[in-house]
Structures are given as C-alpha cells and as structure tokens.
Design a protein around this motif. Sequence first.
Motif, PDB file in Angstrom:
ATOM      1  N   GLY A  70     -12.049  -1.784   1.887  1.00  0.00           N
ATOM      2  CA  GLY A  70     -11.547  -2.576   0.820  1.00  0.00           C
ATOM      3  C   GLY A  70     -10.880  -1.099  -0.115  1.00  0.00           C
ATOM      4  O   GLY A  70     -10.946  -1.462  -1.287  1.00  0.00           O
ATOM      5  N   THR A  71     -10.337  -0.388   0.795  1.00  0.00           N
ATOM      6  CA  THR A  71      -9.547   0.742  -0.106  1.00  0.00           C
ATOM      7  C   THR A  71      -8.230   0.719   0.453  1.00  0.00           C
ATOM      8  O   THR A  71      -7.884   0.322   1.460  1.00  0.00           O
ATOM      9  CB  THR A  71     -10.419   1.963   0.176  1.00  0.00           C
ATOM     10  OG1 THR A  71     -10.092   2.515   1.406  1.00  0.00           O
ATOM     11  CG2 THR A  71     -11.611   2.010  -0.364  1.00  0.00           C
ATOM     12  N   ASP A  72      -7.325   1.446  -0.414  1.00  0.00           N
ATOM     13  CA  ASP A  72      -5.869   1.704   0.029  1.00  0.00           C
ATOM     14  C   ASP A  72      -5.996   3.136   0.602  1.00  0.00           C
ATOM     15  O   ASP A  72      -6.381   4.194   0.020  1.00  0.00           O
ATOM     16  CB  ASP A  72      -5.088   1.821  -1.392  1.00  0.00           C
ATOM     17  CG  ASP A  72      -3.869   2.165  -0.918  1.00  0.00           C
ATOM     18  OD1 ASP A  72      -3.202   2.639   0.230  1.00  0.00           O
ATOM     19  OD2 ASP A  72      -2.742   2.126  -1.701  1.00  0.00           O
ATOM     20  N   PRO A  73      -5.749   2.996   2.055  1.00  0.00           N
ATOM     21  CA  PRO A  73      -5.865   4.316   2.777  1.00  0.00           C
ATOM     22  C   PRO A  73      -5.075   5.482   2.230  1.00  0.00           C
ATOM     23  O   PRO A  73      -5.308   6.500   2.533  1.00  0.00           O
ATOM     24  CB  PRO A  73      -5.629   3.989   4.202  1.00  0.00           C
ATOM     25  CG  PRO A  73      -4.787   2.562   4.100  1.00  0.00           C
ATOM     26  CD  PRO A  73      -5.585   2.053   2.920  1.00  0.00           C
ATOM     27  N   ASN A  74      -3.762   5.189   1.730  1.00  0.00           N
ATOM     28  CA  ASN A  74      -2.839   6.072   1.220  1.00  0.00           C
ATOM     29  C   ASN A  74      -3.144   6.835   0.106  1.00  0.00           C
ATOM     30  O   ASN A  74      -2.998   7.839  -0.088  1.00  0.00           O
ATOM     31  CB  ASN A  74      -1.335   5.417   1.124  1.00  0.00           C
ATOM     32  CG  ASN A  74      -0.707   5.092   2.467  1.00  0.00           C
ATOM     33  OD1 ASN A  74      -1.190   5.487   3.504  1.00  0.00           O
ATOM     34  ND2 ASN A  74      -0.042   3.959   2.406  1.00  0.00           N
TER      35      ASN A  74
END
Length: 843
Positions: free
Chosen positions: A604-608
Amino acid sequence: MYKVLLLSISMVFILSAQQFEAYFDEASQRYQIPVNILKAVAFSETRGVHIINDEESHQSCIGIPHVYGIMGLRNDHWFGKSVDKASEITGFTPDQITSDERLNILAAAALLDFYAAERRINRNNIHNWKEVIESYSGIKQDAVKPLYSYEIFRVMKEGYISENLSIPVNQEIDLGIFPEYVKPGIDPVYIESEDYGPAVWDPSPNYTNGNISHQFSVVHTTQGGFAGSVSWLKNPAANASTHYIIRSSDGYIVQLVREQNRAWHVVCWNGYSLGVEHEGFVDNPAWYTDEMYIASANLFNHFSVRYNIPFNFNRIIGHNQWQNNAWRIWMQSNYPGIDPTCNTHTDPGIYWDWPFYMQLVSKDTTSPVITGYSPSVTGDSIWANQSIKITFSQRMKKSAAQSAFSITPQVSGVFSWENSGRTLVFKPTGLYQLGQLYQVSFDTSAVNYNNRKLLSGIEFSFVTRSTAPLNVLNTYPAVNQQGISNTVKLKVEFDTPLLTSSITGNIGLFNFSGEPVQIKNVVYSEVDGRGTVTFSPQSSLKFSSDYSIQVSSEIKNILGTSLGTSQNVQFRTADSIYVAGTLIDNFELIKNWKDPNFSGSTIGTDPNATTFTISNEEKYAGSASGKINYVFTGAGGVCRTFNADKPSIGSNSAETFGLWIYGDLSYNYLEYWFYYNASSNVIVKADTLNWTGWKWVEVPVSSITGSGDKLFHSIVIKQSPTGATSGAVYVDNAIRRNPALTDAEEHSLSSVPAEYILHQNFPNPFNPETIIRFSLSENTVVELSVYDILGKKVATLADNVYYDKGNYSLRFSISDHGLSSGIYFYRLKTDRFTAYKKMTIIK
C-alpha cells in the motif's frame, strides 16, 4: 519591538535557503575559481546532490569507483586520490571532505586551483579552464577527457536551475574548442559504429568474441557520470563492459562492444543479452531526462527489430528484473537453462518510467486523453492562489502541452509537471482577482512523445473567493504541552492559505524570558486550502524549559484578512535523558539496510516515493542518520525497512533496545521487528509517531517473545486509521542497554561538558570501592579499563560502550575483580581522547 525581533529571526531562514550559493561563492573567492565552473562540476558529477561518504551505497553494476560529495571527488587507483590530494592541500581530513558539503566544495576548488597554478593559465579566460577541468576528472585516456569537460562547458553555456544549483546562461562560451565527436548531432563522418548509426564507436577491450544469442535487452544505470563511466569501461582491469552507454543531458550514445559479441554486464545472462548503460544514479530521477529516454528507446527499438526481441517486459528488462517473482517463474518455464537470480543489482531503480519507456520503444500509436483536471468545482470556492492541474493518460511533450493551455481573463503564471510528466500544473505568479469567473481551455494541439495528438480538448471554469476569515486551526506543540523534544520542528496550521509576504516577522519562537530564539528551515505549504508554517530552532533548546510560539495578529490570508488577535502557544521541553549501552548501528553507512520496496511486507505504498537513504539533513549523532520516506496510497499501508545483517541484541531480559527517532507528527505507528530462533518473527509496537524532533524510543527485550538471542531486522511504519498518508522519519544510533546500570548524573543542557575529562576517582585511596567519573563533550564509544603497575589489564568497566555526551560516574569494586593492595591505573579511551589516572587500593 515584537515585530522587529521577529524580522531578525526570519533573516536566519533566508540565509539558510541560500546556503549552497554561499558555499560556492566562498570557494570561488578563496581559490579564485569562476563560481559557475564549480557549479557546473557539481552538476556534471552529481546534479548538485551531496553523495554521502558510504562504501556500501551507490554500488555500480559496472564496478566504477565511488564518488564523494557534491563535487564527485575520488579516492581510487583508476581516477586517482583526489580526496587525499585535497586533504593535503587544505588540511581538512578525508572524512571531513567526504561528509561535509561546504568542505567538499572548498576541497574541489582547492584542487582546481592547484591544477590552474600548475599550468599557469590566464584565469580570466573561461576557455583556458578546459585542461584544468580535465585534470580534475582523473580520466586517463586523452580521447575521453573532452567528454568530461564538454559537459561542464555545455551546461555553463545553456544554464541550469534546480533546488541547489543555479547556473546562468552564458552565450559567450564557445563549444567550438571541442572535437566534433563529443557533441550530439555530430556529422556522420565521425560515426564509426557499424551496428547502430547514431552511436559513436569507441571500443572497450572487455568482451567475449562472438557466441551471443540476442534474447533480451537490458537497461542499466551507471552510478556515475558519463565520461568517467566510458573511461572505466575502457579499463581492462574493470572486467566490465556494455554494448552502449547514453549521456543524460542530450541522449548522445557511445558504442563500446559490437552487438555480435558478448559484453560483460549481467553475469550469467551475458550470452543472451544486449546491454545499455544510462548515465546517472538510481536514487535521483533528475538523470532520467526526456532526451535520454528517447535516445534509449530508439536504440532498443533497433534491437527488437533487428533481433526479433518482442516488445514486452519479459524480454526488455532492467538489471533488477531478478527481483520480479513473476519473471523468475516465466524464465524457469521458457529458459530453464538460465539462472534468473544470478544478478544482484537493482538498477535502473524505482524512478525509471517503464510505461513511458515501453511506449517509446514499441512506437505505440495510442493517442493520449485527459483523465482529470482541477479545480473542478462550481461557485465562489477557489482560493486566489490555487494551481490549475490537467492530468493525461500518457507523458506529454511539455512545450506543446503548455502552448495548448489558455486562461481567460489572462493570468501570468509558471508551468511545472508532476506525476512523471503526466500532470500539467499552472501556478499563478500573483493572485487571481477576487470574486472573478475564469475560463480554462486546453486544445488538441498537445501531443505525446510519439507525436500522437490529444483525442479531445477540454474547457472548464471556476470562480475565486472574495472573502474568508483567518484562524489558527492547530499548533505543534499544543498549548501547554509537556515533554517536547529539544530539537522539535514547530508547526502552525491555519484554516486558509496565507499571504506569504505576511509570514516574515509575524511568527517566532521565544524562551521563558521573552527573548527571541533563532530559527531555521522555515517552510510554508498548502494542503486542501489550509496554510501551514513549519520551522525549527537554530540550535537545540534547553531541557526542562518553557518556550512559546508567538503568532502576530498582523499575519494575513491571501484575501487580505488579518488574524485579528495574536496567539501565544506555551510549551515545555522534556527532561534530559542520557543513553549508554552497546551501539548496534550508528547509521553512518547504509550497510545492508534495504529499500522498503525490497520487502514483500511493504504494501500500500508508492514505490517511487517510499525509500530508505542515509541522510545528513537531520542527525542525532555523527554526520548522518537513516531517513525513511513513505507515501501510503490507501488504507492499511505498511512501510518496512529491512536490515539483512539482522544484528543480535542478545536475550537479557533486564536490557532494553531502542533507537533515536526523529518523528514526523504523522500519528502512524512505529514498530520494531525481531527474529528469534533465526527466523521466527516478532512484532513489537514501539510508539505512535505523535511528535517531531529527536526522541529515544526503546522496548524491553522481555517484550520480544520467543527463546534465545533476538535479532533486530526491521523498522516499520504502519499506517494508522487517523495517520497521515505521507511523511519522513529519521533514525539514528540503535543501542542495547541496561537502564539499571546507567549511572548518569542529572544535568541541564548548560552542564554538558565542553571537553573530554577523566576525573580523579573518589575516594582515593579506597577500599572496597570507589567512584570513577568522566565527562564526554560528544556522543562516542568508550573503553574504561584498569591496569596494574606492570601494565596488565585487570578490569574492564566499559568495553566499547556507547555514551551520549554528558557527565558519568561508574562504581569500581575490588571484590568484583579480586585485587590486592597497591597502585593501579585507570584509562579512558575514545576515538578522539585517551587519558590515564592513578589510584591506590589499601587493605
């Protein structure tokens, strides 16, 4: 009086924001180096990013030696020992040069001064610096040196602006002093590549003749500058190569290995793969320019057409594809003879825009569409400084898209891009008229990078607000809040956007006597129509002391409404705490800490935007700390930062384990994860992130269930139901300690010693015990030992134990060590200080 004092405080913030400019100016003046040469070197080497002195991070798949600091200094056997040379010239230690931004810039300027003096150049002619810059590079090959200096002169001619660097345009620079083969768009007479026309042929000796099956094409990142990487790949001792390498700024390509031969770039995949290195560093997306993407995509299209490599993610891959479990399974089914896990590198990293890149490689003909815009509301509801945003399904050519935008009545503003070039942002340079209807139009002349036009345009309108009150919504600390960190980041949130010109002189920090406290890092931001001001004290606040945030009634929102009543928010700092124990990790090096995206538990995270780095922005001790950036994309997010070293913290139930944590006031949960029996996981909730500044956060070893030694392996930020969706937390000095054995005296901040002292023991002579006191002026690791008169060590009171700066006393009992009467010596040793004292035992 109140406003004058606050104005003087705000000047500290202005100077802080210009600190990098001051560093370059100081170095330029001290060593008589044109300031824009220094900035251009910083651009060429690191894009103006200070790379921390860390042998573990920034490792290159081609093995190119590490660079140090914003100026890209070196200390290796190929490019030379520029760090050591600069240390010899300046007197700064190598550690200072590699860790401190200011000293790194001064050291680079000293080197350039040395080479300029050696050649006795006329320093007033900018073109005379070409050979000086080439000497600075450490590049050995004469034909490669101009690749380095060309980039520096090019950026001085064209100019560059970023957060840290501002290089003005200088049209007087003549790029005609450079050979044609180093320039983009060169005459075909200089192109000798038989495989790919736009590339310049410059062979590497590192390859295996023939015997390659063209099944895959692989994207790499150099972890270094272009010219230095070319030089390194032509070094026989490098034992590495690539078929092609691409320059970031303009897409210029050099071919080093013929396509019919094996380059040495992906271990056991070499016999099946074409490799292309891209200039840059994986953790800085500034290197991945549109020009580089386009040049690279054209080259990879050539691979696919010539060798029938399909346009898909199984065959056009990154060096990090081994991390993709679906690809590993696909490989086992389709290429069972190739080990998909024989590589360990992670380039091109999380910032490589794969959807955009594959669209370019495959020459996709899909037209872009508008997927959203704002403001998208009606009525009198838009603030007079609100940005206009238009989002597209694909990356758009910036100039064409900006030309397609119009607003009526006409408004002056600036364009920027978000969402990896998929969202156009128009920000007014001033304010919209109050209570005014505005019409926005975006036509179909906008195109993507494959020159496909927008399918349809859009028109929408909004009305700006004409009036709104101004109130303080909340503050941190809250009114009369206790136990605040003495390194707190203070926050004042308002219910409407502020008129930024009214902030200066109207928000400040005061001590209990009403005297102003200097502040730094003043930042104004807006979210959902609310304005927020954050700032920090210039120096640590005193422990156990009263302070207040004062907000003047004269501060205004963007509609000109004043606050009306001044606000005074009192708070009290926490008592001092001195932590002594076994240092597990000081976070000066990244070591075996992994990016959160490495762990399957991160969800549930933005990998960038979710990363772990070593940072010098905030530090409890030493020169750096660990920084966890995270962005949650929904509910229930987990950001896990994993340490593959899994250090043991033992199993003593009387001890605790903790870290210094710089909180972000996100109200998310902080957890420490441990293993017992080597692999059985235990999750311990450490705290809720409801503070800012440094705070010691520890958990009892007894709270970690399971038998045997406990292994600390992860720092986890877990999204709470009311927590923020993004934040940044710093971590420093992981320590195992026994609180009952830490015999520190009580101190106020003023009692922290200014120097190291080993005091005389008391009583002396003694029997059966005595007290040994010592003072530490900085956080450090201590050895305290006792020796007999022959120099034999007979007792150890502290064996490489970490202590915070402060005053300490330790009991020494002869009954614990079976010592007889006589004269003994005790020694205090740290990395910076050693002292002996004599004591006498009588019976």
